[in-house]
Design a protein around this motif. Sequence first.
Motif, mmCIF file in Angstrom:
data_model
loop_
_atom_site.group_PDB
_atom_site.id
_atom_site.type_symbol
_atom_site.label_atom_id
_atom_site.label_comp_id
_atom_site.label_asym_id
_atom_site.label_seq_id
_atom_site.Cartn_x
_atom_site.Cartn_y
_atom_site.Cartn_z
ATOM 1 N N PRO A 96 0.801 -1.234 0.000
ATOM 2 C CA PRO A 96 0.000 0.000 0.000
ATOM 3 C C PRO A 96 0.831 1.280 0.000
ATOM 4 C CG PRO A 96 -0.911 -1.568 1.556
ATOM 5 C CD PRO A 96 0.387 -2.149 1.081
ATOM 6 N N ASP A 97 2.081 1.216 0.521
ATOM 7 C CA ASP A 97 2.894 2.434 0.526
ATOM 8 C C ASP A 97 3.905 2.435 -0.625
ATOM 9 O OD1 ASP A 97 5.362 1.531 3.089
ATOM 10 O OD2 ASP A 97 4.603 0.466 1.337
ATOM 11 N N TRP A 98 3.733 1.492 -1.543
ATOM 12 C CA TRP A 98 4.571 1.432 -2.741
ATOM 13 C C TRP A 98 6.053 1.428 -2.406
ATOM 14 C CZ3 TRP A 98 0.133 4.452 -2.590
ATOM 15 C CH2 TRP A 98 -0.890 4.001 -3.423
ATOM 16 N N THR A 99 6.404 0.679 -1.381
ATOM 17 C CA THR A 99 7.811 0.514 -1.031
ATOM 18 C C THR A 99 8.570 -0.032 -2.230
ATOM 19 O OG1 THR A 99 7.224 0.023 1.255
ATOM 20 C CG2 THR A 99 9.401 -0.666 0.521
ATOM 21 N N ALA A 100 9.700 0.579 -2.531
ATOM 22 C CA ALA A 100 10.449 0.161 -3.717
ATOM 23 C C ALA A 100 11.551 -0.822 -3.375
ATOM 24 C CB ALA A 100 11.038 1.376 -4.416
ATOM 25 N N GLY A 101 11.410 -1.489 -2.262
ATOM 26 C CA GLY A 101 12.415 -2.463 -1.875
ATOM 27 C C GLY A 101 12.022 -3.864 -2.262
ATOM 28 N N PRO A 102 12.638 -4.859 -1.657
ATOM 29 C CA PRO A 102 12.428 -6.253 -2.049
ATOM 30 C C PRO A 102 10.974 -6.719 -1.954
ATOM 31 C CG PRO A 102 14.351 -6.052 -0.630
ATOM 32 C CD PRO A 102 13.688 -4.724 -0.631
ATOM 33 N N SER A 103 10.185 -6.130 -1.079
ATOM 34 C CA SER A 103 8.804 -6.583 -0.927
ATOM 35 C C SER A 103 7.844 -5.852 -1.842
ATOM 36 C CB SER A 103 8.344 -6.399 0.521
ATOM 37 O OG SER A 103 9.153 -7.140 1.391
ATOM 38 N N GLY A 104 8.314 -4.887 -2.523
ATOM 39 C CA GLY A 104 7.447 -4.098 -3.384
ATOM 40 C C GLY A 104 7.605 -4.491 -4.829
ATOM 41 N N TYR A 105 6.603 -4.245 -5.608
ATOM 42 C CA TYR A 105 6.636 -4.481 -7.043
ATOM 43 C C TYR A 105 7.094 -5.901 -7.351
ATOM 44 C CZ TYR A 105 6.367 0.573 -7.016
ATOM 45 O OH TYR A 105 5.992 1.862 -6.777
ATOM 46 N N THR A 106 6.361 -6.857 -6.836
ATOM 47 C CA THR A 106 6.660 -8.259 -7.079
ATOM 48 C C THR A 106 5.857 -8.754 -8.263
ATOM 49 O OG1 THR A 106 7.022 -8.572 -4.704
ATOM 50 C CG2 THR A 106 6.707 -10.546 -6.050
ATOM 51 N N PHE A 107 6.554 -9.377 -9.188
ATOM 52 C CA PHE A 107 5.914 -9.819 -10.416
ATOM 53 C C PHE A 107 5.498 -11.276 -10.347
ATOM 54 C CE2 PHE A 107 6.291 -6.486 -13.627
ATOM 55 C CZ PHE A 107 7.130 -5.590 -12.977
ATOM 56 N N GLY A 108 4.424 -11.582 -11.053
ATOM 57 C CA GLY A 108 4.042 -12.967 -11.270
ATOM 58 C C GLY A 108 4.836 -13.545 -12.439
ATOM 59 N N SER A 109 4.581 -14.817 -12.738
ATOM 60 C CA SER A 109 5.315 -15.489 -13.820
ATOM 61 C C SER A 109 4.755 -15.173 -15.197
ATOM 62 C CB SER A 109 5.304 -17.009 -13.609
ATOM 63 O OG SER A 109 5.982 -17.333 -12.408
ATOM 64 N N GLY A 110 3.589 -14.564 -15.227
ATOM 65 C CA GLY A 110 3.044 -14.117 -16.495
ATOM 66 C C GLY A 110 2.114 -15.106 -17.166
ATOM 67 N N THR A 111 1.352 -14.596 -18.111
ATOM 68 C CA THR A 111 0.515 -15.415 -19.004
ATOM 69 C C THR A 111 1.021 -15.201 -20.416
ATOM 70 O OG1 THR A 111 -1.477 -15.285 -17.625
ATOM 71 C CG2 THR A 111 -1.783 -15.746 -19.968
ATOM 72 N N ARG A 112 1.390 -16.280 -21.063
ATOM 73 C CA ARG A 112 1.841 -16.212 -22.455
ATOM 74 C C ARG A 112 0.622 -16.348 -23.349
ATOM 75 N NH1 ARG A 112 5.714 -14.256 -25.367
ATOM 76 N NH2 ARG A 112 7.264 -15.097 -23.943
ATOM 77 N N LEU A 113 0.257 -15.275 -24.025
ATOM 78 C CA LEU A 113 -0.893 -15.270 -24.931
ATOM 79 C C LEU A 113 -0.401 -15.351 -26.371
ATOM 80 C CD1 LEU A 113 -3.909 -14.829 -25.648
ATOM 81 C CD2 LEU A 113 -3.453 -12.366 -25.583
ATOM 82 N N THR A 114 -0.919 -16.298 -27.091
ATOM 83 C CA THR A 114 -0.617 -16.425 -28.511
ATOM 84 C C THR A 114 -1.913 -16.251 -29.285
ATOM 85 O OG1 THR A 114 1.193 -17.964 -28.069
ATOM 86 C CG2 THR A 114 0.351 -17.885 -30.328
ATOM 87 N N VAL A 115 -1.920 -15.306 -30.217
ATOM 88 C CA VAL A 115 -3.098 -15.072 -31.054
ATOM 89 C C VAL A 115 -2.797 -15.611 -32.451
ATOM 90 C CG1 VAL A 115 -4.706 -13.366 -31.951
ATOM 91 C CG2 VAL A 115 -3.637 -13.022 -29.706
ATOM 92 N N VAL A 116 -3.668 -16.493 -32.927
ATOM 93 C CA VAL A 116 -3.431 -17.115 -34.244
ATOM 94 C C VAL A 116 -4.551 -16.746 -35.216
ATOM 95 C CG1 VAL A 116 -2.122 -19.005 -33.258
ATOM 96 C CG2 VAL A 116 -4.599 -19.239 -33.553
#
Lengths: 116, 112
Positions: A96-116
């Motif tokens: 909530p306080d947008w800490t820019a350290g190790p606990s902040g801005y943690t990413f997921g592994s993502g979704t790979r979308l392919t459009v055919v």
Amino acid sequence: KAGVTQTPRYLIKTRGQQVTLSCSPISGHRSVSWYQQTPGQGLQFLFEYFSETQRNKGNFPGRFSGRQFSNSRSEMNVSTLELGDSALYLCASSLPDWTAGPSGYTFGSGTRLTVV
Amino acid sequence: DQQVKQNSPSLSVQEGRISILNCDYTNSMFDYFLWYKKYPAEGPTFLISISSIKDKNEDGRFTVFLNKSAKHLSLHIVPSQPGDSAVYFCAARTSNTGKLIFGQGTTLQVKP
């Protein structure tokens, strides 16, 4: 402590269809941001949600939309899919306080979308 | 208008030596800079960050230097290890927001 969970991991859709991607943030994180990664454009910011409200929006067409629920889980939707929408979609959650350290801005592994 | 730039697409160093990754920015309103490491088909992993009011931050083998007058930051990895081979992104943000602006990334290869 569970990380950021994105589902599904992989998705194949046909041009013209729509798709919904899901992101569950780390417990206690209330901000969720979405990013698109493509080989040519790198990592680009789509939008950010905080307390169920969109706070920031990147430079993407209106076909890209999102929402956030009361439990901070977020979904993004892409309508009328185009071939160029093929990408890795990443979400990141922030304290909530947008800490820019190790606990902040943690990413997921993502979704790979392919459009055919 | 690309506000964060990593001008070197790739870098190759020998194991044990120093790796220096560079990043330039244009927006003086950025208050934090972050470095992420990324493998293909995975999300970026946080490495180290630095506030705009500091000029150096160190965490183990990783040190980030910030030169505000030049609008330039660099990530030093000493000593480099083969496991450090990945794509490194620098990112910047303005205060109290979840929006990060990323550079294009630098692919680091550390040779044994």
